[in-house]
Scaffold this motif. Structure first.
Motif, short mmCIF file in Angstrom:
data_model
loop_
_atom_site.label_atom_id
_atom_site.label_comp_id
_atom_site.label_asym_id
_atom_site.label_seq_id
_atom_site.Cartn_x
_atom_site.Cartn_y
_atom_site.Cartn_z
N UNK A 1 0.85 -1.19 0.00
CA UNK A 1 0.00 0.00 0.00
C UNK A 1 0.89 1.25 0.00
N UNK A 2 0.38 2.29 -0.60
CA UNK A 2 1.10 3.56 -0.67
C UNK A 2 0.27 4.62 0.00
N UNK A 3 0.95 5.50 0.71
CA UNK A 3 0.23 6.57 1.40
C UNK A 3 1.16 7.78 1.52
N UNK A 4 0.58 8.90 1.92
CA UNK A 4 1.38 10.10 2.07
C UNK A 4 1.01 10.82 3.36
N UNK A 5 2.00 11.45 3.97
CA UNK A 5 1.82 12.17 5.23
C UNK A 5 2.19 13.62 4.99
N UNK A 6 1.20 14.49 5.04
CA UNK A 6 1.44 15.90 4.75
C UNK A 6 2.25 16.58 5.86
N UNK A 7 2.20 16.06 7.07
CA UNK A 7 2.93 16.69 8.17
C UNK A 7 4.43 16.56 8.02
N UNK A 8 4.87 15.48 7.37
CA UNK A 8 6.31 15.23 7.25
C UNK A 8 6.78 15.20 5.80
N UNK A 9 5.90 15.49 4.85
CA UNK A 9 6.26 15.47 3.42
C UNK A 9 6.86 14.12 3.03
#
Length: 117
Positions: A68-76
Motif C-alpha cells: 500500500x502507498x500513502x502520504x503524510x502531509x505533516x512530514x512530506x
C-alpha cells in the motif's frame, strides 16, 4: 542531498513486512505525484505504485493486496508499506517524482530490500 530520500529498506524473512519512506521538500510534496519503482538484479526497473497530490492511488497487480502507498502531509513523506514479502520482492526500491510537463524529474538514491528464508 537529493530532492528525494528513501529509507526503511533492509533484510526480512519471507512473509515479513517493511515500510519504506520517501521524504521530500514541501514544494515537491505538494506539487508532484510520487511513484515507487524497484529494480531486481538483472531486470529492468518497474513501477510498483504511485500516489497523486490529490491522493489517487495506483498499485500494480503483482503487489496488489500486499503493498500500500500513502502520504503524510505533516512530514512530506510518502510511504510504501509492504506485507507478505516474497523472495521476488528483493530489489532496490526507488521513489521518483511523476512526470510533469516542463519540470525536471527526480529520483531518490534507492534503498535495498532483501527477502530470504
Amino acid at each position: 542531498q537529493g530532492q528525494l530520500q528513501e529509507s526503511g529498506g533492509g533484510s526480512v524473512q519471507i512473509g515479513g513486512s517493511l515500510r519504506l519512506s520517501c521524504t521530500t521538500s514541501a514544494s515537491l510534496f505538494s506539487s508532484r505525484d510520487i511513484e515507487w519503482y524497484r529494480q531486481a538484479p538483472g531486470k529492468q526497473r518497474e513501477k510498483v505504485a504511485s500516489i497523486s497530490t490529490s491522493g489517487d492511488i495506483v498499485v500494480v497487480d503483482s503487489v496488489k493486496g500486499r503493498f500500500t502507498i500513502s502520504r503524510d502531509t505533516a512530514t512530506n513523506t510518502i510511504f510504501l508499506q509492504m506485507r507478505s514479502l516474497k523472495p521476488e520482492d528483493t530489489a532496490i526500491y526507488y521513489c521518483r517524482t511523476g512526470l510533469k510537463l516542463g519540470r525536471p524529474m527526480y529520483w531518490g538514491q534507492g534503498t535495498q530490500v532483501t527477502v530470504s528464508s
